[in-house]
Design an enzyme around this catalytic site. Structure first.
Site, PDB file in Angstrom:
ATOM      1  N   HIS A  25       0.866  -1.182   0.000  1.00  0.00           N
ATOM      2  CA  HIS A  25       0.000   0.000   0.000  1.00  0.00           C
ATOM      3  C   HIS A  25       0.902   1.230   0.000  1.00  0.00           C
ATOM      4  O   HIS A  25       1.291   1.724   1.061  1.00  0.00           O
ATOM      5  CB  HIS A  25      -0.915   0.003   1.224  1.00  0.00           C
ATOM      6  N   GLU A  57      -2.604  -1.765  -3.164  1.00  0.00           N
ATOM      7  CA  GLU A  57      -3.732  -1.094  -2.537  1.00  0.00           C
ATOM      8  C   GLU A  57      -3.521   0.418  -2.567  1.00  0.00           C
ATOM      9  O   GLU A  57      -2.388   0.895  -2.540  1.00  0.00           O
ATOM     10  CB  GLU A  57      -3.872  -1.509  -1.071  1.00  0.00           C
ATOM     11  N   HIS A  63      -7.814  -7.086   7.214  1.00  0.00           N
ATOM     12  CA  HIS A  63      -7.672  -6.118   8.303  1.00  0.00           C
ATOM     13  C   HIS A  63      -7.844  -6.821   9.637  1.00  0.00           C
ATOM     14  O   HIS A  63      -8.921  -7.302   9.969  1.00  0.00           O
ATOM     15  CB  HIS A  63      -8.650  -4.946   8.206  1.00  0.00           C
TER      16      HIS A  63
END
Length: 238
Positions: free
Chosen positions: A43, A70, A190
């Site tokens: 990310h 991401e 997550h």
């Protein structure tokens, strides 16, 4: 089979805390693949506090499993995807200063924007996944965007798991079945860890992929990276 994609952002965080190139993000990614990871996730945030744009470019040359990038689909992110053309782009609604992803897309409010972004990403040959909360109202609009997959935001599940795992997982089972009916692939991520991952997989056996970084890297401090990746793989294969 549910694939395990290892998020290596925390490896870059550790490197950046000291400067230099120790640990080597590219080497860790290659080792993670060798140890059993079926994908590598990054990310790259605008402030480059962990993964940098150069990291993404370097990783793209060597990652042989699925490369998942991401990010919030601003101009910078879209240019990265256009250049790299990774296997998957996961769209998250984070503002630039977010510490970590903490909510999914409002696919009703942002439907038209997401349609345009998904179409552009498909033009690069990249599969698209949209980060989404476990609320059924967001799934039909998600389908309308043209996305290939949704990624279930699992922090609420993880935070409630030890109090009442049946109650915690119930909304995820509901929306996962809805997503499947709509023809959407299903990812999850997550706060998934060695305690809660197996149960999530048991209750949603058709999960396509989980992306795990923070907990996996923390576990690796105790168990070693190779052993930890195998431990997570076993949770998905039981």
């Amino acid at each position: 089979m549910t694939k395990l994609s290892v998020n290596i952002n925390k490896i870059a965080t550790l490197r950046n805390a000291r400067g230099g190139n120790n640990p080597d993000v590219v080497k860790v990614a290659l080792d993670a693949e060798r140890f059993g990871s079926q994908g590598i996730t990054v990310h790259p945030r605008p402030d480059e506090r962990h993964i940098t744009r150069q990291d993404v470019m370097d990783l793209a040359k060597v990652v042989t499993t699925e490369f998942n990038i991401e990010g919030y689909p601003d101009k910078r992110f879209m240019e990265i995807i256009k250049t790299i053309k990774p296997a998957q782009a996961t769209l998250v609604p984070d503002p630039p200063d977010a510490i970590t992803s903490n909510s999914g897309w409002d696919t009703i409010k942002h439907l038209e924007m997401l349609k345009d972004i998904v179409a552009e990403l498909h033009g690069y040959g990249t599969r698209v996944s949209i980060f989404i909360n476990p609320e059924s109202k967001y799934f039909e609009p998600a389908k309308q965007t043209g996305t290939d997959r949704v990624e279930l935001y699992t922090e609420p599940y993880a935070s409630q798991y030890h109090q009442d795992r049946e109650k915690a997982v119930a909304p995820y089972v509901e929306v996962a079945n809805l997503a499947r009916e709509l023809g959407l692939g299903i990812n999850a991520g997550h706060d998934l860890d060695l305690h809660n991952l197996q149960y999530l997989k048991k209750m949603i056996p058709f999960l396509d992929e989980v992306s795990i970084g923070h907990a996996l890297v923390c576990d690796a401090l105790y168990y070693g990276l190779e052993n930890t990746i195998q431990m997570y793989r076993r949770q998905l294969e039981m």
